[in-house]
Design an enzyme around this catalytic site. Structure first.
Site, PDB file in Angstrom:
ATOM      1  N   HIS A  90      13.010  -1.429   3.981  1.00  0.00           N
ATOM      2  CA  HIS A  90      13.322  -0.395   4.972  1.00  0.00           C
ATOM      3  C   HIS A  90      14.576   0.399   4.608  1.00  0.00           C
ATOM      4  CE1 HIS A  90      10.240  -0.676   8.094  1.00  0.00           C
ATOM      5  NE2 HIS A  90      10.109  -1.925   7.690  1.00  0.00           N
TER       6      HIS A  90
ATOM      7  N   ASN B  12       0.610   5.833  -0.501  1.00  0.00           N
ATOM      8  CA  ASN B  12      -0.292   6.975  -0.583  1.00  0.00           C
ATOM      9  C   ASN B  12       0.527   8.257  -0.441  1.00  0.00           C
ATOM     10  OD1 ASN B  12      -1.795   8.936   1.542  1.00  0.00           O
ATOM     11  ND2 ASN B  12      -3.262   8.143   0.080  1.00  0.00           N
ATOM     12  N   VAL B  13       0.256   9.232  -1.285  1.00  0.00           N
ATOM     13  CA  VAL B  13       0.781  10.586  -1.069  1.00  0.00           C
ATOM     14  C   VAL B  13      -0.360  11.559  -1.291  1.00  0.00           C
ATOM     15  CG1 VAL B  13       3.268  10.321  -1.471  1.00  0.00           C
ATOM     16  CG2 VAL B  13       1.745  10.549  -3.422  1.00  0.00           C
TER      17      VAL B  13
ATOM     18  N   ARG C 125     -16.196   8.611  -3.062  1.00  0.00           N
ATOM     19  CA  ARG C 125     -16.603   7.617  -4.065  1.00  0.00           C
ATOM     20  C   ARG C 125     -16.324   6.216  -3.522  1.00  0.00           C
ATOM     21  NH1 ARG C 125     -14.547   4.979  -8.848  1.00  0.00           N
ATOM     22  NH2 ARG C 125     -16.215   4.835 -10.404  1.00  0.00           N
TER      23      ARG C 125
ATOM     24  N   HIS D  80      -7.560  -4.770  17.955  1.00  0.00           N
ATOM     25  CA  HIS D  80      -8.374  -5.882  18.453  1.00  0.00           C
ATOM     26  C   HIS D  80      -7.698  -7.244  18.259  1.00  0.00           C
ATOM     27  CE1 HIS D  80      -9.662  -5.481  14.203  1.00  0.00           C
ATOM     28  NE2 HIS D  80      -9.827  -6.794  14.254  1.00  0.00           N
TER      29      HIS D  80
ATOM     30  N   HIS E 184       0.856  -1.186   0.000  1.00  0.00           N
ATOM     31  CA  HIS E 184       0.000   0.000   0.000  1.00  0.00           C
ATOM     32  C   HIS E 184       0.893   1.237   0.000  1.00  0.00           C
ATOM     33  CE1 HIS E 184      -1.591   3.230   2.751  1.00  0.00           C
ATOM     34  NE2 HIS E 184      -2.495   3.243   1.799  1.00  0.00           N
TER      35      HIS E 184
END
Length: 308
Positions: free
Chosen positions: A147, A110-111, A262, A177, A108
């Site tokens: 890393h 994201n920016v 969306r 959880h 995954h």
């Protein structure tokens, strides 16, 4: 202070989406991305791309969105009252990759950029993003490479950045959880707006550009490994953790669903197949138990690399 340049950010993000899709399609060799352009009634829209049933990737979604509005929803201003009454724009690219092979990790990245404006006042803006890796059958060499790539891209921007954003990632992608990490982490940052726009934008680009450097060598190394039903069953079981995290804890998913985002694009992160099993326990000394023992506990992977 140099002011944010939205056109510049948008151009970069669209180009990043193109670049990542091209690299994934090339690595897959058989499937292609389908594209859907969508418009948001309240303002803005996006470009969603998804590749399904490939030779390497069971499903890969790479989303660009640029949404805007006259006023922020209550969920966004609760923690930041200074944003109330401001118009806003949010731009970002986010992606989730679910490979076929259990030996290839889910990934995954994201920016994103956010700005809230009001006439005669300074804009409030920040960048956020990161990338993280979720192996099913871990390889120490891959974890160290992942890393090390993250560390290398952080270095020009400050000695402490890698360890700070690695810890943030470990803390964020934690399934409370289950008392368990979602994967082996990577980088996560948010609310980045200092020292100035150019530095923040440059760092965000380094993260966006670093994703392929971190992920594609792992795909190349592991995609030809043979696997069978046992590995597939374990992969589908562990994908359940991904679903649990995204639907219960992930701020981006919750924010998107609560603000009338969306839905198809937001839930593009979901794996196409997944299974749950009551009270599953991996067998002692199995390849499956190694994930829980050697990879999910928080670890200094750079130190692990120095021991080789």
């Amino acid at each position: 202070m140099n002011l944010p340049n939205i056109d510049q950010i948008k151009t970069y993000l669209l180009d990043l989406q193109d670049k990542i899709c091209a690299a994934l399609a090339q690595a897959d060799g058989s499937a292609k991305f389908t594209e859907e352009n969508w418009v948001r009634e309240e303002g803005g829209g996006g470009r969603s791309r998804v590749m399904v049933k490939g030779a390497v990737f069971e499903q890969a979604g790479v989303n660009f969105s640029h949404v805007s509005g006259a006023a922020l929803p209550a969920s966004a201003t609760a923690h930041r009252p200074e944003l109330a009454g401001r118009s806003f724009q949010a731009l970002g690219v986010s992606l989730v990759i679910h490979p076929n092979s259990p030996y290839l990790p889910t990934s995954h990245a994201n920016v994103r950029f956010f700005i809230a404006e009001k006439p005669d006042e300074d804009p409030v803006w920040w960048f956020g993003g990161g990338f993280d890796l979720t192996p099913f059958y871990g390889f120490e060499e891959d974890a160290i490479h992942w890393h090390q790539t993250a560390y290398n891209l952080c270095q020009p921007f400050g000695e402490q950045l890698y360890s700070r954003y690695k810890k943030w990632c470990d803390d964020y992608f934690y399934i409370k959880h289950r008392n368990e990490a979602r994967g082996i982490g990577g980088l996560f940052f948010d609310d980045l707006n200092s020292p100035d726009f150019d530095t923040c934008f440059n760092f965000t680009q380094a993260v966006g550009d670093g994703f392929l450097d971190a992920y594609m060598p792992i795909v190349a190394r592991r995609k030809a490994l043979c696997w069978g039903e046992r590995e597939r069953e374990f992969q589908l079981y562990r994908r359940g953790r991904y679903v649990e995290f995204n639907l219960v804890w992930d701020r981006g998913t919750l924010f998107g669903l609560q603000t009338g985002g969306r839905t198809e694009s937001i839930l593009m992160s979901m794996p196409p197949l997944v299974r749950w099993e009551y009270n599953y326990q991996p067998a002692a000394d199995s390849a499956e138990v190694a994930l829980y023992r050697d990879f999910l506990p928080v670890k200094d992977w750079l130190a692990a690399g120095e021991h080789h």
